[in-house]
Motif scaffolding. Structure first.
Motif, PDB file in Angstrom:
ATOM      1  N   THR A  57       0.817  -1.207   0.000  1.00 48.51           N
ATOM      2  CA  THR A  57       0.000   0.000   0.000  1.00 48.51           C
ATOM      3  C   THR A  57       0.857   1.266   0.000  1.00 48.51           C
ATOM      4  O   THR A  57       0.526   2.250  -0.679  1.00 48.51           O
ATOM      5  N   ALA A  58       1.963   1.251   0.742  1.00 44.66           N
ATOM      6  CA  ALA A  58       2.845   2.423   0.771  1.00 44.66           C
ATOM      7  C   ALA A  58       3.376   2.723  -0.632  1.00 44.66           C
ATOM      8  O   ALA A  58       3.541   3.886  -1.011  1.00 44.66           O
ATOM      9  N   ILE A 101       8.765   5.217   1.673  1.00 40.28           N
ATOM     10  CA  ILE A 101       7.481   5.368   2.360  1.00 40.28           C
ATOM     11  C   ILE A 101       7.200   4.086   3.133  1.00 40.28           C
ATOM     12  O   ILE A 101       7.234   2.992   2.548  1.00 40.28           O
ATOM     13  N   SER A 102       6.963   4.217   4.430  1.00 42.52           N
ATOM     14  CA  SER A 102       6.714   3.018   5.240  1.00 42.52           C
ATOM     15  C   SER A 102       5.947   3.370   6.501  1.00 42.52           C
ATOM     16  O   SER A 102       6.345   4.265   7.239  1.00 42.52           O
ATOM     17  N   SER A 104       5.446   1.142   9.093  1.00 40.26           N
ATOM     18  CA  SER A 104       6.175   0.556  10.229  1.00 40.26           C
ATOM     19  C   SER A 104       7.599   1.087  10.345  1.00 40.26           C
ATOM     20  O   SER A 104       8.168   1.108  11.431  1.00 40.26           O
ATOM     21  N   GLY A 105       8.184   1.470   9.222  1.00 44.96           N
ATOM     22  CA  GLY A 105       9.599   1.853   9.224  1.00 44.96           C
ATOM     23  C   GLY A 105      10.532   0.674   9.412  1.00 44.96           C
ATOM     24  O   GLY A 105      11.733   0.863   9.644  1.00 44.96           O
ATOM     25  N   THR A 107      10.127  -2.375   7.306  1.00 47.81           N
ATOM     26  CA  THR A 107       9.996  -3.317   6.190  1.00 47.81           C
ATOM     27  C   THR A 107      11.379  -3.621   5.595  1.00 47.81           C
ATOM     28  O   THR A 107      12.101  -2.716   5.183  1.00 47.81           O
ATOM     29  N   VAL A 153      -4.082  -4.975  10.220  1.00 48.91           N
ATOM     30  CA  VAL A 153      -3.004  -5.312   9.285  1.00 48.91           C
ATOM     31  C   VAL A 153      -3.168  -4.540   7.974  1.00 48.91           C
ATOM     32  O   VAL A 153      -2.191  -4.079   7.380  1.00 48.91           O
ATOM     33  N   SER A 155      -3.555  -1.548   5.754  1.00 48.24           N
ATOM     34  CA  SER A 155      -3.218  -0.140   5.938  1.00 48.24           C
ATOM     35  C   SER A 155      -4.355   0.761   5.444  1.00 48.24           C
ATOM     36  O   SER A 155      -4.867   0.583   4.344  1.00 48.24           O
ATOM     37  N   LEU A 240      -6.016  -4.450  -3.867  1.00 48.75           N
ATOM     38  CA  LEU A 240      -5.154  -5.012  -2.816  1.00 48.75           C
ATOM     39  C   LEU A 240      -5.941  -5.151  -1.506  1.00 48.75           C
ATOM     40  O   LEU A 240      -5.902  -6.197  -0.841  1.00 48.75           O
ATOM     41  N   LYS A 241      -6.657  -4.085  -1.147  1.00 49.28           N
ATOM     42  CA  LYS A 241      -7.430  -4.095   0.093  1.00 49.28           C
ATOM     43  C   LYS A 241      -8.457  -5.216   0.061  1.00 49.28           C
ATOM     44  O   LYS A 241      -8.605  -5.956   1.017  1.00 49.28           O
ATOM     45  N   GLU A 244      -6.760  -8.784   0.271  1.00 50.79           N
ATOM     46  CA  GLU A 244      -6.072  -9.171   1.507  1.00 50.79           C
ATOM     47  C   GLU A 244      -7.015  -9.429   2.672  1.00 50.79           C
ATOM     48  O   GLU A 244      -6.708 -10.240   3.526  1.00 50.79           O
ATOM     49  N   VAL A 362       6.613  -6.471   7.667  1.00 50.54           N
ATOM     50  CA  VAL A 362       7.305  -7.569   6.988  1.00 50.54           C
ATOM     51  C   VAL A 362       8.803  -7.355   7.147  1.00 50.54           C
ATOM     52  O   VAL A 362       9.462  -6.726   6.316  1.00 50.54           O
TER      53      VAL A 362
END
Ligand code: F6R
Length: 365
Positions: A57-58, A101-102, A104-105, A107, A153, A155, A240-241, A244, A362
């Motif tokens: 998604t990011a 772009i993240s 969680s920072g 990945t 989970v 985003s 994607l949404k 998933e 991830v």
């Protein structure tokens, strides 16, 4: 807690007017109507090229960012998935800017791509939601998304706040490079300030979207999402949404690609979600709706009043969203797409906040 909602995902979807406003306030001066970014370790006026890198998604927020930066800031932008980029040994322009772009920072692929770009002498900018994360620490500078913790989970609010940061970056770089005249800058920033209240209006369609989800999407085996321009990454995000969390097979396509293959899939069993804000591509998307309907496809159209007026006789369902400047449409059209996936998954009884086989961050490749 879930703030009275059944799932974290619902809570996080409904928090968007607030967190979009918070993220914007950190960069926007409402009296002067200007965007101010923190001090950046590069000269925005002379950056020759941007590389936009992320996962999932990011990465789709990044694709919207690419379209915006090219159009409004006049900067060439490469876009890549971190998992592809990191193993390709890409050739990079000296003095270039790389944007990671993240949410969680953490990945793994995005972090590896950042380390590669540092070695290649790029200025590395993180757009990160977790301020203490590895990507936030290792980037040369960070523009934070102020979404708050995202537990679901899938985003949602991280995505729309990433878009807000990218929109601010676009305006700031466009201005620094002389690509935006004052009037356009004021128009784009004015459109951004309206987003929190427009987002709240969009959320009023929740019940209606739930009804459409239950009637048309729960029974579907395959779903297509179509859009053009900045609505193309939104089509990818919608697909994607849906896949998933509801486990329904879905694909997003650039609407203009339909006749190059995917139109062969259309029959009366395939719902086709069309993301069609009023912009300079609307008429082109409208003719794609015609083609879909002519082949028996069930078009579900997200548009504004004018667009709904134009397509309601063709479409199976239409949702009329507020009319907004095309610049901010991707931020607002993200919301119905999230709600559609959410209600489809809830009706199917899947584990919405913890879909099977997926992790929130991830950290292995
Ligand atoms: C989809 C989703 C994932 C993440 C991706 C990147 O709803 O949540 O596709 O967007 O795993 O994660 P971050 O942003 O933490 O790097």
């Amino acid at each position: 807690g879930k703030g009275g909602h059944r799932h974290f995902m619902a809570k996080e979807i409904f928090e968007q007017p607030q967190v979009i406003g918070d993220t914007l306030s950190a960069m926007f001066n409402p009296t002067a109507r200007t965007i101010t970014l923190p001090d950046l370790p590069f000269d925005p006026a002379t950056v020759p090229r941007i590389t936009m890198i992320a996962c999932g998604t990011a990465s789709l927020a990044g694709m919207v960012g690419k379209y915006w930066l090219e159009r409004h800031a006049g900067i060439p932008v490469d876009w890549d998935l971190a998992s592809e980029f990191r193993y390709r040994e890409p050739v990079m322009t000296e003095g270039g800017l790389a944007v990671f772009i993240s949410q969680s920072g953490e990945t793994a692929d995005t972090l590896a791509a950042l380390r590669y770009c540092k070695q290649q002498g790029q200025y590395c900018l993180g757009i990160v939601n977790a301020p203490e994360s590895t990507i936030a620490r290792e980037a040369h500078a960070v523009l934070p998304t102020l979404a708050g913790p995202e537990i679901g989970v899938a985003s949602t609010k991280a995505f729309t706040t990433q878009l807000v940061v990218l929109a601010c970056l676009t305006i700031a770089l466009g201005k620094a490079r002389g690509a935006l005249d004052h009037e356009t800058e004021a128009r784009l920033s004015g459109a951004l300030t309206e987003v929190p209240s427009r987002a709240a209006e969009v959320l009023n369609h929740d019940e209606r979207i739930r009804a459409i989800a239950e009637e048309t999407f729960v029974p579907a085996r395959d779903v297509l999402y179509l859009g053009r321009g900045t609505s193309y990454p939104l089509a990818l995000e919608g697909a994607l949404k849906l896949k998933e969390i509801s486990y329904i097979h879905a694909e997003g396509y650039a609407a203009g690609e339909m006749k190059h293959g995917p139109i062969a899939l259309i029959d009366e069993h395939v719902p086709v979600v069309v993301i069609a804000p009023s912009d300079d591509l609307f008429e082109k998307t409208a003719s794609n709706v015609q083609e879909v309907v002519a082949r028996g496809g069930k078009a579900v159209v997200f548009a504004d009043d004018a667009g709904v007026g134009r397509l309601k006789d063709l479409a199976l369902e239409t949702i009329a969203l507020p009319a907004v400047d095309p610049f901010v449409a991707p931020i607002l059209y993200a919301i119905p797409v999230q709600l559609l996936a959410y209600h489809t998954a809830v009706a199917k009884g899947t584990d919405v906040d913890q879909p099977r086989n997926l992790a929130k961050a991830v950290t292995v490749e």
